[in-house]
Enzyme design. Structure first.
Site, PDB file in Angstrom:
ATOM      1  N   ARG A 101      -4.987   0.334  -6.685  1.00  0.00           N
ATOM      2  CA  ARG A 101      -3.924   1.200  -6.541  1.00  0.00           C
ATOM      3  C   ARG A 101      -4.017   2.452  -6.991  1.00  0.00           C
ATOM      4  O   ARG A 101      -2.586   3.167  -6.242  1.00  0.00           O
ATOM      5  CB  ARG A 101      -2.952  -0.095  -5.992  1.00  0.00           C
ATOM      6  N   ASP A 112      -5.151  -0.737  -1.698  1.00  0.00           N
ATOM      7  CA  ASP A 112      -6.570  -1.420  -2.334  1.00  0.00           C
ATOM      8  C   ASP A 112      -7.877  -1.988  -2.151  1.00  0.00           C
ATOM      9  O   ASP A 112      -8.039  -2.388  -0.848  1.00  0.00           O
ATOM     10  CB  ASP A 112      -5.289  -2.740  -3.260  1.00  0.00           C
ATOM     11  N   PHE A 156     -14.123   2.399   4.131  1.00  0.00           N
ATOM     12  CA  PHE A 156     -12.927   1.696   3.654  1.00  0.00           C
ATOM     13  C   PHE A 156     -12.239   1.857   2.465  1.00  0.00           C
ATOM     14  O   PHE A 156     -13.465   3.094   1.697  1.00  0.00           O
ATOM     15  CB  PHE A 156     -13.381   0.074   3.081  1.00  0.00           C
ATOM     16  N   VAL A 157     -11.146   3.408   2.264  1.00  0.00           N
ATOM     17  CA  VAL A 157     -11.091   3.333   0.842  1.00  0.00           C
ATOM     18  C   VAL A 157      -9.951   3.103   0.147  1.00  0.00           C
ATOM     19  O   VAL A 157      -9.202   2.255   0.577  1.00  0.00           O
ATOM     20  CB  VAL A 157     -10.767   4.719   1.387  1.00  0.00           C
ATOM     21  N   ASP A 216       0.411   3.753   3.956  1.00  0.00           N
ATOM     22  CA  ASP A 216      -1.028   4.062   3.259  1.00  0.00           C
ATOM     23  C   ASP A 216      -0.774   4.467   4.533  1.00  0.00           C
ATOM     24  O   ASP A 216      -1.885   5.917   4.601  1.00  0.00           O
ATOM     25  CB  ASP A 216      -1.103   3.771   1.863  1.00  0.00           C
ATOM     26  N   LYS A 219      -7.374   6.526  10.372  1.00  0.00           N
ATOM     27  CA  LYS A 219      -7.974   6.465  10.643  1.00  0.00           C
ATOM     28  C   LYS A 219      -8.226   6.568  12.877  1.00  0.00           C
ATOM     29  O   LYS A 219      -8.508   5.378  13.400  1.00  0.00           O
ATOM     30  CB  LYS A 219      -9.189   5.251  10.676  1.00  0.00           C
ATOM     31  N   ASP A 259      -4.981   2.200  10.820  1.00  0.00           N
ATOM     32  CA  ASP A 259      -6.137   1.702  11.140  1.00  0.00           C
ATOM     33  C   ASP A 259      -6.556   1.661  12.495  1.00  0.00           C
ATOM     34  O   ASP A 259      -6.491   2.505  13.198  1.00  0.00           O
ATOM     35  CB  ASP A 259      -6.290   1.202   9.679  1.00  0.00           C
ATOM     36  N   GLY A 298       0.826  -0.895  -0.212  1.00  0.00           N
ATOM     37  CA  GLY A 298      -0.519   0.015   0.042  1.00  0.00           C
ATOM     38  C   GLY A 298       0.812   1.209   0.038  1.00  0.00           C
ATOM     39  O   GLY A 298      -0.080   2.242  -0.213  1.00  0.00           O
TER      40      GLY A 298
HETATM   41  P1  IMP Z   1      -3.366  -1.780  10.790  1.00  0.00           P
HETATM   42  O1  IMP Z   1      -2.854  -2.644  10.847  1.00  0.00           O
HETATM   43  O2  IMP Z   1      -5.621  -1.792  10.781  1.00  0.00           O
HETATM   44  O3  IMP Z   1      -3.723  -0.235  11.297  1.00  0.00           O
HETATM   45  O4  IMP Z   1      -3.882  -1.342   9.328  1.00  0.00           O
HETATM   46  C1  IMP Z   1      -3.433  -1.144   8.321  1.00  0.00           C
HETATM   47  C2  IMP Z   1      -3.529  -1.875   7.241  1.00  0.00           C
HETATM   48  O5  IMP Z   1      -4.455  -2.155   6.706  1.00  0.00           O
HETATM   49  C3  IMP Z   1      -3.064  -0.662   5.931  1.00  0.00           C
HETATM   50  O6  IMP Z   1      -0.911  -0.926   6.118  1.00  0.00           O
HETATM   51  C4  IMP Z   1      -3.454  -1.056   5.004  1.00  0.00           C
HETATM   52  O7  IMP Z   1      -2.418  -1.870   3.823  1.00  0.00           O
HETATM   53  C5  IMP Z   1      -5.046  -2.000   5.606  1.00  0.00           C
HETATM   54  N1  IMP Z   1      -5.283  -0.961   5.531  1.00  0.00           N
HETATM   55  C6  IMP Z   1      -6.136   0.302   6.502  1.00  0.00           C
HETATM   56  N2  IMP Z   1      -7.734   0.599   6.289  1.00  0.00           N
HETATM   57  C7  IMP Z   1      -7.436   0.103   4.917  1.00  0.00           C
HETATM   58  C8  IMP Z   1      -8.463   1.247   3.749  1.00  0.00           C
HETATM   59  O8  IMP Z   1      -9.480   1.682   3.806  1.00  0.00           O
HETATM   60  N3  IMP Z   1      -8.419   0.168   2.912  1.00  0.00           N
HETATM   61  C9  IMP Z   1      -7.178   0.234   2.068  1.00  0.00           C
HETATM   62  N4  IMP Z   1      -6.722  -0.506   2.354  1.00  0.00           N
HETATM   63  C10 IMP Z   1      -6.792  -0.906   4.321  1.00  0.00           C
HETATM   64 MG    MG Z   2      -0.877  -2.530   4.113  1.00  0.00          MG
END
Ligand code: IMP
Ligand code: MG
Length: 193
Positions: free
Chosen positions: A180, A174, A167-168, A111, A142, A114, A55
């Site tokens: 992407r 992606d 979700f974006v 990217d 987020k 979350d 990402g």
């Molecule tokens: P986390 O581990 O939950 O913080 O998620 C981070 C990873 O999840 C990022 O590196 C993204 O690849 C993916 N991700 C989180 N939210 C989104 C979204 O809204 N769209 C696409 N990929 C996301």
């Molecule tokens: Mg990622």
């Protein structure tokens, strides 16, 4: 591809302006670290940017061109949203970690932040390699997700935009491996999922 997009959250011009500012801020801070080391009579550490694949690639490509510093790039692959998932399935490292980060100035680039699992895992594994400094930089954040989970303490040192829990896709992000290359940050139509 374009017909699968429901609405644009952040347009190209807004992304470009923010990435420019982030690159300049990051470069200023890294440059300050190097100067301090020189002032203290130490050898300045090398700068290494570590994008989290896949990402981070679009963001990284734009960010580094706003940073007029000598640097190298080393990658780490993490999977958290396998296939058609739109919710994190828990982050797992899919590649070897970069080696020889001791005494270097490391910036982890992703990217989006979350749940925070991805950054937390990568950050703690890299900090064991004893870098001179360690920073995290994400384009999207987020924050509301982590506030809701009670994980508000997980933060990136640099973030571009705080976005709602939606979700974006686009600009590197992606859905099931696609979109992407869409140049803006956008929400997908329900029937595209
Ligand atoms: P986390 O581990 O939950 O913080 O998620 C981070 C990873 O999840 C990022 O590196 C993204 O690849 C993916 N991700 C989180 N939210 C989104 C979204 O809204 N769209 C696409 N990929 C996301
Ligand atoms: Mg990622």
């Amino acid at each position: 591809m374009y017909r699968d997009i429901q609405r644009v959250l952040i347009d190209q011009g807004t992304i470009a302006a923010r990435v420019r500012a982030m690159g300049q801020e990051l470069a200023t801070d890294l440059d300050r670290d190097l100067r301090e080391q020189v002032q203290n009579g130490d050898k300045p550490g090398q700068i290494v940017l570590i994008p989290i694949l896949t990402g981070a690639i679009v963001f990284l490509a734009d960010l580094i061109r706003q940073m007029p510093l000598k640097m190298s790039i080393d990658v780490v692959a993490v999977s958290s949203y396998p296939g058609k998932s739109v919710q994190s399935k828990g982050a797992s490292i899919k590649s070897e970690l970069p080696k020889n980060l001791k005494d270097k100035h490391v910036v982890i680039v992703d990217d989006i932040l979350d749940s925070g699992q991805t950054i937390s895992i990568v950050r703690s594994l890299i900090s064991e390699l004893q870098p001179a400094s360690l920073r995290t930089c994400v384009l999207l954040d987020k924050k509301c997700v982590r506030a809701h989970q009670g994980d508000a303490a997980i933060q990136a040192d640099y973030f571009g935009f705080d976005i709602p829990d939606e979700f974006v896709v686009g600009y590197g992000l992606d859905y099931n491996g696609y979109y992407r290359n869409y140049p803006e940050i956008a929400a997908l139509r329900d029937d595209a999922r």
